[in-house]
Each structure stands twice: as C-alpha cells, then as structure tokens.
Design a protein around this motif. Structure first.
Motif, PDB file in Angstrom:
ATOM      1  N   HIS A  67      14.340 -25.648 -19.963  1.00  0.00           N
ATOM      2  CA  HIS A  67      14.684 -26.045 -21.330  1.00  0.00           C
ATOM      3  C   HIS A  67      15.869 -25.217 -21.773  1.00  0.00           C
ATOM      4  CE1 HIS A  67      10.867 -28.293 -22.118  1.00  0.00           C
ATOM      5  NE2 HIS A  67      10.495 -27.555 -21.103  1.00  0.00           N
ATOM      6  N   ILE A  68      16.900 -25.887 -22.281  1.00  0.00           N
ATOM      7  CA  ILE A  68      18.074 -25.194 -22.812  1.00  0.00           C
ATOM      8  C   ILE A  68      17.889 -25.139 -24.329  1.00  0.00           C
ATOM      9  CG2 ILE A  68      20.598 -25.108 -22.822  1.00  0.00           C
ATOM     10  CD1 ILE A  68      19.428 -25.361 -20.005  1.00  0.00           C
ATOM     11  N   LEU A  69      17.607 -23.962 -24.854  1.00  0.00           N
ATOM     12  CA  LEU A  69      17.369 -23.836 -26.286  1.00  0.00           C
ATOM     13  C   LEU A  69      18.699 -23.864 -27.023  1.00  0.00           C
ATOM     14  CD1 LEU A  69      14.600 -21.081 -26.367  1.00  0.00           C
ATOM     15  CD2 LEU A  69      14.397 -23.553 -26.042  1.00  0.00           C
ATOM     16  N   SER A  70      18.678 -24.474 -28.189  1.00  0.00           N
ATOM     17  CA  SER A  70      19.962 -24.717 -28.847  1.00  0.00           C
ATOM     18  C   SER A  70      20.107 -24.084 -30.210  1.00  0.00           C
ATOM     19  CB  SER A  70      20.188 -26.214 -28.997  1.00  0.00           C
ATOM     20  OG  SER A  70      19.181 -26.769 -29.813  1.00  0.00           O
ATOM     21  N   LYS A  71      19.030 -23.502 -30.740  1.00  0.00           N
ATOM     22  CA  LYS A  71      19.160 -23.015 -32.106  1.00  0.00           C
ATOM     23  C   LYS A  71      18.267 -21.798 -32.295  1.00  0.00           C
ATOM     24  CE  LYS A  71      19.094 -24.701 -36.845  1.00  0.00           C
ATOM     25  NZ  LYS A  71      19.066 -25.856 -37.676  1.00  0.00           N
ATOM     26  N   ASP A  72      18.767 -20.841 -32.997  1.00  0.00           N
ATOM     27  CA  ASP A  72      18.017 -19.639 -33.333  1.00  0.00           C
ATOM     28  C   ASP A  72      17.832 -19.597 -34.830  1.00  0.00           C
ATOM     29  OD1 ASP A  72      18.686 -16.548 -31.514  1.00  0.00           O
ATOM     30  OD2 ASP A  72      16.907 -17.816 -31.703  1.00  0.00           O
ATOM     31  N   PHE A  74      24.882 -26.652 -26.410  1.00  0.00           N
ATOM     32  CA  PHE A  74      24.425 -27.874 -25.748  1.00  0.00           C
ATOM     33  C   PHE A  74      23.161 -28.373 -26.429  1.00  0.00           C
ATOM     34  CE2 PHE A  74      27.186 -27.291 -22.123  1.00  0.00           C
ATOM     35  CZ  PHE A  74      27.314 -25.919 -22.017  1.00  0.00           C
ATOM     36  N   LEU A  75      23.103 -29.666 -26.607  1.00  0.00           N
ATOM     37  CA  LEU A  75      21.865 -30.272 -27.079  1.00  0.00           C
ATOM     38  C   LEU A  75      21.496 -31.277 -25.995  1.00  0.00           C
ATOM     39  CD1 LEU A  75      20.165 -29.920 -29.627  1.00  0.00           C
ATOM     40  CD2 LEU A  75      21.342 -31.866 -30.612  1.00  0.00           C
ATOM     41  N   VAL A  76      20.649 -30.878 -25.077  1.00  0.00           N
ATOM     42  CA  VAL A  76      20.350 -31.707 -23.897  1.00  0.00           C
ATOM     43  C   VAL A  76      18.845 -31.698 -23.649  1.00  0.00           C
ATOM     44  CG1 VAL A  76      22.582 -31.308 -22.764  1.00  0.00           C
ATOM     45  CG2 VAL A  76      20.708 -29.728 -22.356  1.00  0.00           C
ATOM     46  N   PRO A  77      18.351 -32.739 -22.997  1.00  0.00           N
ATOM     47  CA  PRO A  77      16.936 -32.741 -22.627  1.00  0.00           C
ATOM     48  C   PRO A  77      16.674 -31.695 -21.542  1.00  0.00           C
ATOM     49  CG  PRO A  77      17.933 -34.920 -22.334  1.00  0.00           C
ATOM     50  CD  PRO A  77      19.040 -33.964 -22.573  1.00  0.00           C
ATOM     51  N   PRO A  78      15.411 -31.398 -21.273  1.00  0.00           N
ATOM     52  CA  PRO A  78      15.109 -30.416 -20.217  1.00  0.00           C
ATOM     53  C   PRO A  78      15.642 -30.878 -18.868  1.00  0.00           C
ATOM     54  CG  PRO A  78      13.153 -30.898 -21.512  1.00  0.00           C
ATOM     55  CD  PRO A  78      14.201 -31.881 -21.933  1.00  0.00           C
ATOM     56  N   ILE A  79      16.018 -29.927 -18.056  1.00  0.00           N
ATOM     57  CA  ILE A  79      16.486 -30.201 -16.696  1.00  0.00           C
ATOM     58  C   ILE A  79      15.284 -30.054 -15.773  1.00  0.00           C
ATOM     59  CG2 ILE A  79      17.992 -29.374 -14.862  1.00  0.00           C
ATOM     60  CD1 ILE A  79      19.752 -28.176 -17.175  1.00  0.00           C
ATOM     61  N   VAL A  80      15.034 -31.070 -14.972  1.00  0.00           N
ATOM     62  CA  VAL A  80      13.910 -31.027 -14.042  1.00  0.00           C
ATOM     63  C   VAL A  80      14.370 -30.372 -12.749  1.00  0.00           C
ATOM     64  CG1 VAL A  80      12.351 -32.475 -12.682  1.00  0.00           C
ATOM     65  CG2 VAL A  80      12.872 -33.084 -15.047  1.00  0.00           C
ATOM     66  N   PHE A  81      13.527 -29.552 -12.154  1.00  0.00           N
ATOM     67  CA  PHE A  81      13.942 -28.927 -10.907  1.00  0.00           C
ATOM     68  C   PHE A  81      12.794 -28.875  -9.909  1.00  0.00           C
ATOM     69  CE2 PHE A  81      11.902 -24.764 -10.605  1.00  0.00           C
ATOM     70  CZ  PHE A  81      11.390 -24.598 -11.886  1.00  0.00           C
ATOM     71  N   SER A  82      13.176 -28.753  -8.657  1.00  0.00           N
ATOM     72  CA  SER A  82      12.208 -28.452  -7.602  1.00  0.00           C
ATOM     73  C   SER A  82      12.877 -27.459  -6.679  1.00  0.00           C
ATOM     74  CB  SER A  82      11.816 -29.725  -6.835  1.00  0.00           C
ATOM     75  OG  SER A  82      12.969 -30.303  -6.255  1.00  0.00           O
ATOM     76  N   GLU A  83      12.095 -26.826  -5.842  1.00  0.00           N
ATOM     77  CA  GLU A  83      12.691 -25.842  -4.939  1.00  0.00           C
ATOM     78  C   GLU A  83      12.015 -25.883  -3.579  1.00  0.00           C
ATOM     79  OE1 GLU A  83      10.758 -22.463  -7.676  1.00  0.00           O
ATOM     80  OE2 GLU A  83      11.688 -21.645  -5.873  1.00  0.00           O
ATOM     81  N   SER A  84      12.824 -25.567  -2.579  1.00  0.00           N
ATOM     82  CA  SER A  84      12.291 -25.411  -1.234  1.00  0.00           C
ATOM     83  C   SER A  84      12.597 -23.976  -0.840  1.00  0.00           C
ATOM     84  CB  SER A  84      12.992 -26.396  -0.296  1.00  0.00           C
ATOM     85  OG  SER A  84      14.379 -26.088  -0.240  1.00  0.00           O
ATOM     86  N   ASP A  85      12.365 -23.652   0.415  1.00  0.00           N
ATOM     87  CA  ASP A  85      12.663 -22.290   0.872  1.00  0.00           C
ATOM     88  C   ASP A  85      14.150 -21.976   0.743  1.00  0.00           C
ATOM     89  OD1 ASP A  85      10.284 -22.446   3.612  1.00  0.00           O
ATOM     90  OD2 ASP A  85      10.061 -21.859   1.506  1.00  0.00           O
ATOM     91  N   PRO A 126      19.872 -15.294 -21.081  1.00  0.00           N
ATOM     92  CA  PRO A 126      18.700 -15.750 -20.325  1.00  0.00           C
ATOM     93  C   PRO A 126      17.572 -16.258 -21.218  1.00  0.00           C
ATOM     94  CG  PRO A 126      18.991 -13.358 -20.155  1.00  0.00           C
ATOM     95  CD  PRO A 126      20.193 -13.889 -20.857  1.00  0.00           C
ATOM     96  N   GLU A 127      17.538 -15.770 -22.470  1.00  0.00           N
ATOM     97  CA  GLU A 127      16.453 -16.233 -23.352  1.00  0.00           C
ATOM     98  C   GLU A 127      16.632 -17.672 -23.789  1.00  0.00           C
ATOM     99  OE1 GLU A 127      15.862 -13.583 -26.597  1.00  0.00           O
ATOM    100  OE2 GLU A 127      15.533 -11.848 -25.288  1.00  0.00           O
ATOM    101  N   LYS A 128      17.810 -18.229 -23.580  1.00  0.00           N
ATOM    102  CA  LYS A 128      18.049 -19.615 -23.961  1.00  0.00           C
ATOM    103  C   LYS A 128      17.725 -20.564 -22.816  1.00  0.00           C
ATOM    104  CE  LYS A 128      19.521 -18.972 -28.157  1.00  0.00           C
ATOM    105  NZ  LYS A 128      18.611 -17.816 -28.334  1.00  0.00           N
ATOM    106  N   PHE A 129      17.366 -20.034 -21.665  1.00  0.00           N
ATOM    107  CA  PHE A 129      16.974 -20.882 -20.534  1.00  0.00           C
ATOM    108  C   PHE A 129      15.500 -20.607 -20.273  1.00  0.00           C
ATOM    109  CE2 PHE A 129      21.131 -22.353 -18.986  1.00  0.00           C
ATOM    110  CZ  PHE A 129      21.975 -21.509 -19.665  1.00  0.00           C
ATOM    111  N   VAL A 130      14.673 -21.505 -20.755  1.00  0.00           N
ATOM    112  CA  VAL A 130      13.230 -21.282 -20.673  1.00  0.00           C
ATOM    113  C   VAL A 130      12.655 -22.195 -19.596  1.00  0.00           C
ATOM    114  CG1 VAL A 130      11.062 -21.446 -21.919  1.00  0.00           C
ATOM    115  CG2 VAL A 130      13.105 -20.600 -23.084  1.00  0.00           C
TER     116      VAL A 130
END
Lengths: 664, 299
Positions: free
Chosen positions: A520-525, A557-568, A509-513
C-alpha cells in the motif's frame, strides 16, 4: 533568436514550406539546448522548440507562470486563451500523453441549441442522424477546424490524418440533451451523458486510412460508468468507398455535412478520407451507468501494458505496434471477453543506477538481493510507470533500456535472465550470491531531518528595545513563523512516499505498507496543528529571517495497492492502476524547507527586495491553495490545509503589486 | 527481585515490560499508588479507544491527586521536567552555589537519569546591551559567561542525559564540567547556546564522563573547525547538531575525517555554517552515509 525559432515553427507548420527549409529548421532546433522556462503538470516546458522539447501542445495560458507567460506564442487566433508549449516527449507518462485542450471558452457565447433529427437505422445498433443547429452554433463548430491545434497522433503508424483532443462540458451537455430527445428509448436504457472529451479529426484526400480497429471504451469503475456507443459528428461532407465501414454491419459511402453517426462500440471499423475535400469530424462516446460493471484484472493488465508501450515507443518505436494490438484486444475483450492475443509478448529490460528489472507495463520483476527491499522495488516501479523527474531528467531517460522478447511461454525464464544481466554488469555471480554489498539507488530517508524543532524562546522584547540581546533564532515571533513555515512544508513533504533530493531519490519507508501480498502506498498524513501566537519597531519583520535550508522535490501518488509475489530469486510486482481510474494520480511538487537565518537588526533593515523574503519567495504559488482567500481552490489531495496559506497569499499578492505581475 | 535491584534494572533497561510489572507489584505491596499507574498505562497502550479514554481519565485524576507528594520526594529547588509512571526521570536545577548539593540529592531519585542545569539568575545577561562597553564597531559583544566553576564538584552519578541548553557557561564552565565526576554513562549531551568555544569543547570531549556520548547538541556556540576535530574522541556518536557554528569548509573536512562519520544517523548543519565549498564536499563524500549525503544534494 529564440523568438524567431518559436515563430518559424508555426510558419513552417502551415505545410507550405519546402523540404529544405524544414530540414534547415530542424537542424537549428537540434542545435538548441536551452533550459525550459517553466514546469506544467510535471513536464518541463519551453516557449520555443529545442533539441529536447520538440512536441507541441496547447494549454490554458493562465496556467503558465506569470513571469514567463508572455514568451509563449498564442498561435490560435480563434482560441487566444491557449498558449503553445513545447515538451520533451521522453518525459511523458500515461497521464500526460494526450494533450486535452480546454475549449469551453469557444462555446461560452454560442447558443448551443442542438437537435438530432431524422434518425435512420443503418444496421443493428448503428444510426445516422442529422444535426440541426442555429447558424451561430454551426459556425462555432466549424471554427474548430481552423484553430490550428492539430498535431500528428502518437500512433501515426496505424492512423492517418491529424487530430487534436479537446474538452467541452458545454458542448457535451447540449449533445446529451439532443441524444436523449432523439435516440430510441431502448437504446438509451442507463444512458448517463455524452463524454465531454472530444477528438477532432481531419483527413485530407490521399491520407492513410485509420485501419480496422475497435474503439477503446471509456471506463470508470468507481462511478459505474462505461461507454457503449461511439458518436461521430461529421462537420464536412463527402464520399469514399466507403467513408466509414462497420465490419459485419453497414458501410457508409456518402456523408452529408453535420451528419451524426452513432454505433455500438462492439463494431470493428475503418474510416477513409473523402475522395474530394477535407474530412473533419468529432468523435466522442455515449456513457452509461452500469453499477454491475465488474473489473477484469486481465483486461486491466492489457490496458496497462498498452499505455506503457505507448510511452516506451518514444524510445523504441517498434513497441508502438504492440500498443495498438493491446488496445484493440482490450476494446474487443470489453464486449466478448478476453481471447488470446499476439504471441511474442515484448518486455523491456532496464537498469537504473545498478538495479536491473524487467517490465511489461503491468508486471515488474526485480532480482532479490540483500540491498534491495520490496519497498524500494515498489518505488522504482512508480518512478518508471509515471516517468517521474529526478532533478531535470525524466526517469526513463536515466535508465539503460533494451527491448527483449520472451524466452518462453511463461515467466520462468525471467529470474535467470535477471541474474545473468546482473552478473554481466557487476562481474559477480548475481545479486543474491554477491559478497560485495552495493547500495540501493532508492534508499530510506528520515524526513524529520528537515524539521528540527524551534529553539526555546527568550524574553527579549524586540530588536529595537533589546538590541544587545536580540537573537533571531530564539525570538518568539520569528520562531512562531518558522514553525508555521515548517507546518506548510511538512504538509507537502511528509505525505510523499518518494522525495527527490537533487538527483537522488529517497523513500519514506513508512509510506510503503506491506500487508499480505499487497504493497500500500500511503498518500496523506494528518497534519499536527501548530498552535501559535509585537513590539516590532525596527529590524525588519519576522519573514525577513526565514530562509531556505534545502529544496525538496516531493512525488505524490494516489494509486491502488500493488500486488506482489516472490520466489527465491525474484520479486514480482503487478500494477493494476486502471481498476479505479479516478483514483490514479501522480504529482510532483518542489518545496522549500525553512530555517531561521541569523541577522542583526541592521542587516535586516538593509536587505534589498530580492533577498528580503527568501523562504516566502521560494514557495511555489501553485502550492498556495485552499485557505480563506480562495475558498473555491482545493487543497492538493495529499496536503491538509496549512495555517500559513493566508499569509502566503498576502505575500504573493503584495509582491505582484510591488513588482508588477509580469516581473514577479 | 528486590525493589532496589528492579530500579537499577529499569534505569538500564527502561522499556523492560516484565520488570515494570514486577516493580508495580512491589509498589502495590508498600501501598504506593504508582503501582496502579504502571498497570493502567501499560493497559492503555493495548486498549481499544473507548477503554483508552477511560484509562486516560483515571490516570489524570490519580496523577493530579498525588503529583505534589511525589515531587516532594525531591529537594526544594529541584523541578521535574519529565516523568514516567509518576516517577521523575528528568529533573532541573537553577544554577547557584548550592546547586551541586541539590543535584547530588536529586540524583538519588530511583529513576532520575536526566538532569537539566538552568542559568538561574543572570542579571548581567538580562541587562546586556544597555552600556557602551557592551559594544564595539561590529555590533553587540557576547555577554560574559555565567560563573560556573562549581560544576567541577558535581557528581553526575548514573545520569544518561545532561542538558545545559541555554546555560551561558562559556569555556570556563565547560572546563569546570570536564572535571565533574560520575560513572561515564552520559549518552545525550545538550550544550546548545552555551557560548562554548574550541578549548571548552576539547576539554569536555577529553573527559571520561562524556566518552560514551551518542547524541550531541552544539548549536549556536563558538565552535570552529578546530573544535570539530576534537570531536573525534566521540567514537559512539550517532547524532550531531552543529548549526549556527561557523566551521567553514575546514570544518566540513574535519567532520568527514572523524571516525564516527560512517555511523552518523543525523547531522544538522546549514549551508552558511560550512560555506558553499563545504556543501559540495558533503554532497559528494563517499564516507558520509547515503541518506545524509542525499540531504546535502538538496541544499
């Protein structure tokens, strides 16, 4: 029997076999379900066709594990460095659809003094030139057609003929010089280079045309590169009515061998086979530097969808036409802006281990529930988009999938659709209403469980002098090596946002910020350096005591941030991976987690070679990069250099020497 | 709040920021520079990197100047293993006949909540393996346990963590420890490499002093499936390390039947400890939390 199956594939591919022979062969292949021999670029590969591994591709043989390399055929006499591997098309993702064959070998000893002469303007932004070159160069180019590397294209429904894709920096460099010297200056304003990725196309008389289309431009926003012109280099000559038709522009009916046609990629065009004789031509692009090139997310969305449907069409062939339509729309939009496309956008409804989601390759929708977090939604989407392997099975193979047509002009139907699907399967009202908790198929995992600290060391001198007190788990040199082995394993496991434990998928979970509306999918520690430090007279050596506690699949994975929205009811995630194409990377690695095994001195002395170095032997040699032994090799992007790499190099080299490269 | 009451509050709630602030004021009033230490360390957690560096330097200088006098508050023979704001939180004592008295005095420290008992002099263990009677046909025998009957007279007081790692007390020592007194607040118990077998473990688990244990380290003892069954008394257990104990498939079964199994957060075991059959059971056990089960699917 398998060698025969392998060799018959190539014998039957010559086109001289009868339908009956081919049918009999296919039946034998369908009845063959052996395990793959190796993994390459995340794909399992077999050295002969099987029920699963039916798609042939060509790779540099050196990239195949040395212990199985000789099983793979080298069917191309002209390119003996290439081995033929068979892959499972269901494992393909957008990164692996195309087999780009490395062919600089072919041009290494060929003088590439090319000249493009006598430019003729065929029409606006369309030119024909003659390629002048020494005989040896001509022979080198003509040899391409005889390499036996052709495969039917994935979009065979819209294009005829055969083609293969190859990479040659040498040929591209030579053509770059020739283009610079010969094309009108105004046309070359901002010209950077010829794309080193070439498509070699072959059409026989009677083959279908490649129907009207626009070429998808090459695009690299990070470098500010975009293609403007298509380059067609005809290696054979012939005629057709017409052989090349640029819609709204010139049509070419007679083509001399070694004619180069260069035209603006705005042109929609169609190519036809020659009336007589084989049509063989190379296609590439002129790439320009355009620092002002901007990214249009809507075009990116279409391109994402196009790539996604190409992959999904392996499972649902009806999706191939949608892929073609989107590619064409993207190509046109690049020049003219986006216009509305086809109606009836397709979607796929998937179920992965109880999680329902809807996707179109750019948008992914998940029903909201107490048991599915946003990070888990992002993880499932990455697994789907890159078609990751879980155990031996590709993600898409593990999903129940159905193609659905939109139930309305916008996405308002989607939450109700997903809720209904959930209710159908579970018998409960819906994930947000259900009083029955269900566990997520992608749960959080604490990776530190793989790395318990080493024990406090005792003051034992060595197994020989203190035999009665020797305990491997507390002996300083063994604990040191254990900690360094942990450091190596951590370098590959800790940065991974997703791990495969057998067929289970877990996430860190710490890699999904989540920041604002982005995941943001973090790729390196950053790796914490292990500081370390012998009276060994007997009892083996420290590496005899380091065993494998567990084997972990790590997905990077080395990817750009994933954009999201949410409804109910819903999470809506959007992936614009092609915003920065060069940044998009995915790789899976298999990492052995170390432990100290309790052996006595006598046990250690009596180990046979196969069991003497269990952890060292379990390390994938492809992960042993960087280090001082191979300064040119780059450490994988997710892993800081591990202090153990030099020692692992030495171990692998010694094993090769001891066993002989073919046996190890 | 008075200092004594604050100290009790902070022992029970060591992360109570407001209580630490109040305690710092109380220390200031009586001229104890550890009040300043509390303030600086608190600021350091929220400061930017430049200020953090400065504070680190000041903290180090202050600590170096006063550390010896702070540690002198403890009896001679007691060493400090961990500190917070200059106060000892974990102390260590070498085992001897005088150890119970030293321990009693050391536990008076206002923030001492963790104790380590070390083996101290162990001449038999140091020389083990050099005599014929130390061997049998299978190899070296285990050295005898260190004499530790005096553990029965130890008052564990308000300790929340007890560390006897590498203290080869064996079953006799474990049985003596089971008779120790205290307030039963121990949550972390480290018994790794203590040469404890099933009977010693059972005695410890039956003691009210250890009923509240949540984190238990038992690696490298002589625990079998029977000993694992005795752990069922630890209903609050969330972390368990049983590596290098030959518990076998039966031991895996015993674990899966334990009342704490569904709430375990960490379970450390190796394949050889539970056998291949045990691995398969753990990898498919519905009562094991998902993430622990997933771990076993990679073994």
């Amino acid at each position: 029997m398998s060698a025969e199956l392998r060799d018959r594939f190539f014998a039957l591919s010559t086109g001289e076999a009868t339908g009956e022979e081919v049918a009999r062969y296919r039946a034998e292949v369908d009845a063959t379900d052996t395990e793959p021999a190796a993994t390459l670029d995340g794909l399992s590969v077999s050295w002969h066709p099987t029920a699963r591994h039916k798609s042939v591709r060509f790779v540099d043989a050196e990239r195949i594990d040395a212990d199985v390399r000789e099983l793979f055929a080298r069917p191309s006499e002209g390119a003996p460095h290439l081995a033929a591997v068979f892959v499972d098309p269901r494992e393909l993702s957008f990164r692996t659809f195309e087999n780009i064959v490395p062919l600089d070998h072919l041009f290494a000893d060929v003088p590439l003094d090319l000249e493009l002469a006598e430019p003729v303007e065929l029409g606006q932004d369309a030119y024909a030139l003659s390629l002048r070159l020494p005989d040896a160069t001509r022979a080198g180019l003509e040899r391409l057609d005889s390499l036996n590397l052709y495969v039917p294209p994935l979009n065979a429904s819209s294009r005829g003929g055969e083609r293969f894709i190859f990479h040659s920096a040498l040929l591209a460099e030579a053509l770059t010089k020739a283009v610079t010297a010969s094309m009108p200056e105004a046309t070359l304003d901002g010209f950077s280079h010829v794309n080193p990725v070439f498509r070699c196309n072959r059409f026989e008389p009677g083959d279908s045309n490649f129907h009207h289309h626009r070429d998808t431009p090459y695009y690299d926003a990070a470098r500010g590169h975009v293609s403007r012109y298509t380059v067609l280099l005809y290696l054979t000559g012939g005629s057709a009515d017409p052989a090349l038709d640029l819609v709204g522009g010139p049509a070419v009916s007679e083509i001399e061998p070694l004619t180069c046609v260069i035209f603006d990629q705005r042109y929609e065009h169609e190519g036809a086979p020659f009336r007589d004789g084989r049509k063989v031509f190379l296609r590439t692009e002129l790439v320009f530097s355009e620092p002002d090139v901007t990214h249009d997310p809507e075009i990116g969305a279409l391109f994402s969808k196009a790539c996604y449907w190409t992959g999904e069409s392996v499972f649902a062939p009806e999706l191939a036409r949608h892929a073609d339509a989107y590619y064409n729309q993207v190509a046109a939009a690049h020049w003219n802006g986006l216009t509305s496309g086809e109606t009836g956008e397709p979607f796929v409804h998937k179920q992965f281990r109880g999680v329902h989601f809807l996707a179109n390759g750019y948008d992914f929708w998940f029903p909201k529930s107490d048991t599915l977090s946003l990070a888990e939604c992002a993880a499932i989407t990455l697994l789907d988009y890159f078609n990751c392997k879980l155990g031996d099975t590709a993600f898409r193979d593990l999903c129940d999938t159905a193609v659905v047509e939109a139930e309305g002009p916008d996405g308002t139907w989607i939450p109700a659709f997903l809720n209904a699907k959930y209710s159908e399967k579970s018998g409960s009202p819906g994930p947000s209403d259900s009083s029955i908790p269900s566990s997520s198929p992608v749960s959080s995992f604490d990776k530190s469980a793989f790395f318990p600290d080493g024990e406090e060391t005792d003051n034992v001198c060595c197994p020989f002098h203190d035999f009665g007190r020797f305990d491997a788990t507390r002996f300083d040199e063994i604990v040191d090596l254990y900690e360094r082995a942990q450091s190596f394993a951590k370098a590959h496991i800790m940065p991974a946002p997703i791990l495969m434990l057998g067929e289970d998928v877990v996430l860190d979970p710490e890699k999904f910020v989540i920041r604002g509306n982005q995941i943001h999918i973090l790729s390196k520690d950053p790796l914490t350096p292990v500081n370390f430090a012998a009276c060994w007279n007997s009892g083996g050596t420290p590496d005899n005591y380091i065993d494998v506690a567990a084997t972990v699949g790590a997905a990077h994975f080395l990817v750009p941030p994933i954009v999201f929205s949410e409804s109910d009811d819903c999470y809506h995630l959007q992936f614009d991976f092609f915003r920065n194409t060069w940044m998009v990377r995915h790789q899976q690695s298999t990492v052995p987690v170390p432990m100290i095994r309790r052996l006595s001195e006598i046990d250690a002395e009596e180990l046979d070679d196969e069991e003497a170095f269990p952890w060292m032997d379990a390390v994938d040699p492809s992960l042993v990069t960087g280090g001082s032994a191979e300064p040119a090799a780059r450490t994988p992007w997710w892993a800081d250099e591990s202090p153990l790499v030099d020692e692992l190099y030495e171990h692998i080299s010694e094993r090769h020497e001891f066993y002989g490269e073919d046996d190890y | 709040m008075e200092a004594t009451a604050l100290e009790q509050r902070l022992r029970e709630h060591p992360d109570d920021v407001a209580a630490w602030r109040a305690y710092a004021d109380a220390l200031h009033e009586r001229g104890d520079v550890r009040g300043k230490l509390i303030e600086w360390e608190r600021r350091s957690r929220v400061a930017g990197s430049a200020e953090r560096e400065q504070l680190a330097s000041k903290i180090q200088l202050l600590s170096e100047k006063h550390q010896d006098s702070w540690d002198a508050e403890l009896p001679s023979g007691v060493s400090v293993e961990a500190r917070r704001h200059g106060f000892a939180t974990k102390v260590a004592v070498d085992w001897s006949d005088e150890a119970p008295a030293l321990i009693a005095e050391a536990l008076q420290g206002p923030f001492v909540t963790a104790l380590r008992i070390k083996a101290g002099d162990d001449p038999e263990g140091e020389e083990w393996g050099h005599e014929e009677e130390h061997w049998d046909e299978n190899g070296p025998l285990m050295p005898p346990p260190i004499e530790a009957d005096g553990l029965a007279s130890v008052d564990l007081g308000r300790l929340s963590a007890l560390d006897l790692s590498y203290f080869r007390m064996g079953d006799p020592g474990a049985e003596a420890l089971a008779a120790a007194t205290g307030s039963g607040r121990i949550e972390t118990l480290d018994l790794r490499y203590c040469a404890i077998g099933d009977s010693g473990l059972a005695a410890l688990i039956a003691s009210p002093q250890f009923a509240a244990v949540r984190r238990l380290h038992l690696q490298c003892n002589a625990v079998t499936a029977e000993g694992v069954r005795s752990l069922s008394g630890l209903t609050n257990l969330i972390e368990l390390d049983l590596r290098y104990n030959d518990i076998g498939e039966d031991g895996a079964d015993a674990l899966l039947s334990a009342p704490f199994i569904g709430s375990l957060q960490r379970l450390l075991l190796y394949r050889d400890d539970v056998s291949e059959a045990g691995v398969q059971k753990l990898a498919s056990a519905p009562q094991l939390p998902t993430t622990l089960r997933s771990y076993w699917r990679s073994v």
